[in-house]
Design a protein around this motif. Structure first.
Motif, PDB file in Angstrom:
ATOM      1  N   PHE A 437       0.844  -1.199   0.000  1.00  0.00           N
ATOM      2  CA  PHE A 437       0.000   0.000   0.000  1.00  0.00           C
ATOM      3  C   PHE A 437       0.882   1.253   0.000  1.00  0.00           C
ATOM      4  N   ILE A 438       1.862   1.256   0.902  1.00  0.00           N
ATOM      5  CA  ILE A 438       2.736   2.440   1.016  1.00  0.00           C
ATOM      6  C   ILE A 438       3.502   2.667  -0.290  1.00  0.00           C
ATOM      7  N   LYS A 439       4.040   1.566  -0.824  1.00  0.00           N
ATOM      8  CA  LYS A 439       4.817   1.677  -2.063  1.00  0.00           C
ATOM      9  C   LYS A 439       3.942   2.252  -3.191  1.00  0.00           C
ATOM     10  N   GLU A 440       2.762   1.726  -3.309  1.00  0.00           N
ATOM     11  CA  GLU A 440       1.868   2.176  -4.388  1.00  0.00           C
ATOM     12  C   GLU A 440       1.353   3.599  -4.151  1.00  0.00           C
ATOM     13  N   LEU A 441       1.063   3.928  -2.870  1.00  0.00           N
ATOM     14  CA  LEU A 441       0.554   5.275  -2.578  1.00  0.00           C
ATOM     15  C   LEU A 441       1.594   6.323  -2.989  1.00  0.00           C
ATOM     16  N   ARG A 442       2.867   6.002  -2.754  1.00  0.00           N
ATOM     17  CA  ARG A 442       3.926   6.956  -3.126  1.00  0.00           C
ATOM     18  C   ARG A 442       3.959   7.208  -4.639  1.00  0.00           C
ATOM     19  N   LEU A 443       3.456   6.249  -5.411  1.00  0.00           N
ATOM     20  CA  LEU A 443       3.467   6.407  -6.876  1.00  0.00           C
ATOM     21  C   LEU A 443       2.226   7.138  -7.402  1.00  0.00           C
TER      22      LEU A 443
END
Ligand code: G6P
Length: 612
Positions: A437-443
């Motif tokens: 989730f965190i990785k994708e939210l940053r994108l």
């Protein structure tokens, strides 16, 4: 909705207060007016229905409107039509005092009858005029000005933010609030009164947010705040932390377009400093809740209005999925009057961009009185909802001027998605979910940008539907609230009737409307229910409906069934609404703009709805 600006100092009040109410145009209004005490301490009132430019055109020479103290108002009609007579400021029989008012005087009819029996003559249909006569009544009885205002307000039921001037006390302005925001701005040997800091930010960033039932008496040198029952209040000065540039359109034709294009930044601001890669979770310090307290939540009720309510619905999909906590999403206006059931360990989340919406505020007070813990998700720092909740999260979207909410929506759902992960991670949500989730939210910001880069393409599609009379928006799962929001955007600013529907529900009614003239805007990203929504879209195609589809990049087969497709990048299912809503915002914007409409100030709407 209605706006108030007042000035007292050494400068000419008129240009300052007129400029001030112009800064509040975005809130929605239908008439405006000013009152000043001129060089000879005579009270002069100028008002006009329609836009502020009409008022400006009607003003006499600058010399005749010169004065060091003045109040101004933009009115959004509630009691009585938006005529010049009904515009504020209002005065009493002797034309000595002038009052501007936001809110509603609920017992105005009773008060008016009593005053008329004493000989007062009313000329408008407004509830506000009663305030002017009531204050006048207490002045005639020999009360000092501030006492007269205080006495009058004691008799009033309802809500008010007011500013009053009086030609017999030419160095004094009085302002008070109950239920409608009011702010005192502090300059150097000058003071401002306003219902919204946007009006005075170019003059001062030092402000005091008045609390309910407080009254401030201001003269050229200083001020004193007391409660309406005359208890001294220690003033708490706050520093406004936003900049004048945020209330400037810059290179954009409309604030709404600017705000749509700000979303890569505003969404980034919503999550900045709140993602904890090391623990695969998020940190929302403002909630003021321990892990233990977060774990003990058994039920969530979300209360909101308008676009914020749509954000709440997305929150329901996300939180139920990640944290397995049941979530009810309620219109605040309904919640407040229906004796809601609040069991132990119920958390109430109120979502409001402005933090001032009257129904949301009343609903949260209702929940509070029943013992619920209340959190707020708001944009405006220091707003009433932000101050009345037990904890909360600021979305940090920056000032939103366009009446149709865009960037506040994506920031609200970013926060709700993060809340879902936080609540899930203190329960059974695995760290792998948290970290992806965190990785994708940053994108997400760059993915939003890639959709914004398709602006011209979306404008071309808007041309194909701009003359439609109706439109249907379809989505499933968490994209169903996105369909609702897309439809709301279109109707708010283009005045085309539009409805959002869960795609499968279409066959239980709206399908009857589908023909070759009906644009159907469908959200069909690549996810677990993709095949299901494609079947629903086939039903539209079989009836010659015009399909415009939001699909995931790489889905080439969708082109076989639709007239146009807008591709969005791949992302996690949980985060999808952050991408799928962007083309819908742009579509609504271009349709309204192509129809030549006033995108930022659509008819009849208000940015901040401070009445029930
Ligand atoms: C008004 C605005 C909408 C907004 C709604 C709720 O109707 O025009 O854009 O969604 O109020 O406002 P809030 O400030 O509580 O989010």
């Amino acid at each position: 909705m209605c706006g108030i600006v007042g000035y007292i100092g050494k400068r000419n009040a008129t240009p300052i207060i007129v400029e001030g109410i112009k800064r509040l145009e975005y809130r929605g209004y239908d008439s405006s007016g000013i009152a000043i005490l001129d060089k000879n301490k005579q009270l002069k009132i100028f008002k006009k229905s329609g836009k502020i430019t009409e008022l400006e055109r009607s003003l006499p020479s600058p010399d005749e409107t010169y004065g060091n103290i003045g109040i101004a108002h933009t009115r959004w009609a509630t009691h009585g039509e938006p005529t010049t007579v009904n515009a504020h400021p209002h005065t009493g029989c002797f034309g000595k005092i002038a009052v501007v008012h936001n809110g509603i005087i609920e017992n105005h009819k009773i008060l008016q009858k009593k005053l008329e029996a004493e000989g007062h003559k009313f000329i408008s249909e407004t509830d506000t005029e009663v305030l002017a006569h009531l204050i006048e009544h207490f002045l005639i009885k020999g009360n000092e000005f501030s006492l007269a205002v205080r006495e009058a307000l004691q008799l009033v039921e309802g809500t008010f933010g007011i500013a009053v001037i009086n030609n017999e006390e030419p160095n004094k302005m009085i302002a008070a609030r109950r239920g409608s925001p009011l702010i005192l701005g502090i300059g150097k040997d000058e003071f401002f009164v306003t219902s919204d800091v946007a009006a005075i930010i170019i003059h001062t960033k030092r402000v005091i947010y008045l609390e309910d039932n407080e009254i401030v008496v201001i003269n050229h040198k200083n001020f004193e705040i007391t409660t309406l029952d005359n208890k001294y209040v220690e003033a708490k000065v706050s520093e406004v932390d936003w900049d004048v540039s945020s209330i400037d359109k810059g290179e954009y034709k409309h604030f709404m377009l600017k705000e749509i294009f700000e979303q890569p930044t505003s969404v980034g601001n919503a999550f900045r400093g709140r993602l904890m890669e090391n623990l695969s979770t998020v940190r929302l310090g403002g909630l003021n809740m321990s892990g233990e307290e977060l774990r003990s939540i058994k039920k969530i009720q979300i209360i909101a209005c308008g676009t914020s309510w749509h954000a709440g619905l997305i929150g329901k999909y996300v939180i139920e999925n990640t944290a397995r906590i049941p979530v009810d999403v309620e219109y605040a206006s309904e919640y407040r009057y229906r004796n809601p059931i609040i069991s132990e360990n119920t958390l109430v989340i109120s979502i409001s961009q402005s933090g001032e919406t009257a129904d949301t505020l009343a609903a949260l007070r209702e929940a509070k009185s029943k013992g619920a813990r209340i959190l707020g998700i708001t944009n405006v720092v220091g707003s009433t909802i932000a101050r009345e909740t037990d904890g909360g999260v600021y979305i940090h979207a920056g000032t939103e001027i366009g009446v149709a909410s865009t960037k506040a929506f994506t920031s609200q759902i970013t926060i709700l998605m993060m809340m879902g992960v936080l609540l899930g991670r203190v329960r059974n949500l695995p760290p792998t979910f948290g970290s992806s989730f965190i990785k994708e939210l940053r994108l997400i910001p760059q993915k939003i940008q890639s959709i914004l880069d398709k602006n011209d393409e979306i404008k071309k599609i808007a041309k194909t539907i701009k003359d439609s009379k109706n439109a249907l928006y379809l989505g499933r799962g968490s994209n169903y609230p996105v369909a609702l929001e897309g439809a709301l955007k279109l109707k708010e600013i283009s005045y085309i009737h539009a409805e959002g529907y869960p795609a499968a529900e279409m066959k239980h009614g709206p399908i009857a409307l589908i023909d070759e003239n009906m644009p159907v805007i469908a959200i069909a990203p690549d996810d677990a229910i993709y095949e299901k929504i494609i079947s629903n879209l086939q039903e539209v195609k079989a009836r010659n409906g015009r399909l415009i589809v939001i699909a995931t990049e790489g889905d080439t087969s969708i082109k076989d069934i639709c007239e146009s497709v807008i591709y969005i990048p791949q992302t996690l299912h949980t985060l999808q609404p952050l991408l799928t809503v962007i083309p819908l915002q742009l579509l609504a914007y271009h349709v309204a703009n192509l129809r030549g409409l006033d995108v930022d100030q659509p008819r009849n709407l208000a940015k901040s709805v401070t009445v029930e």
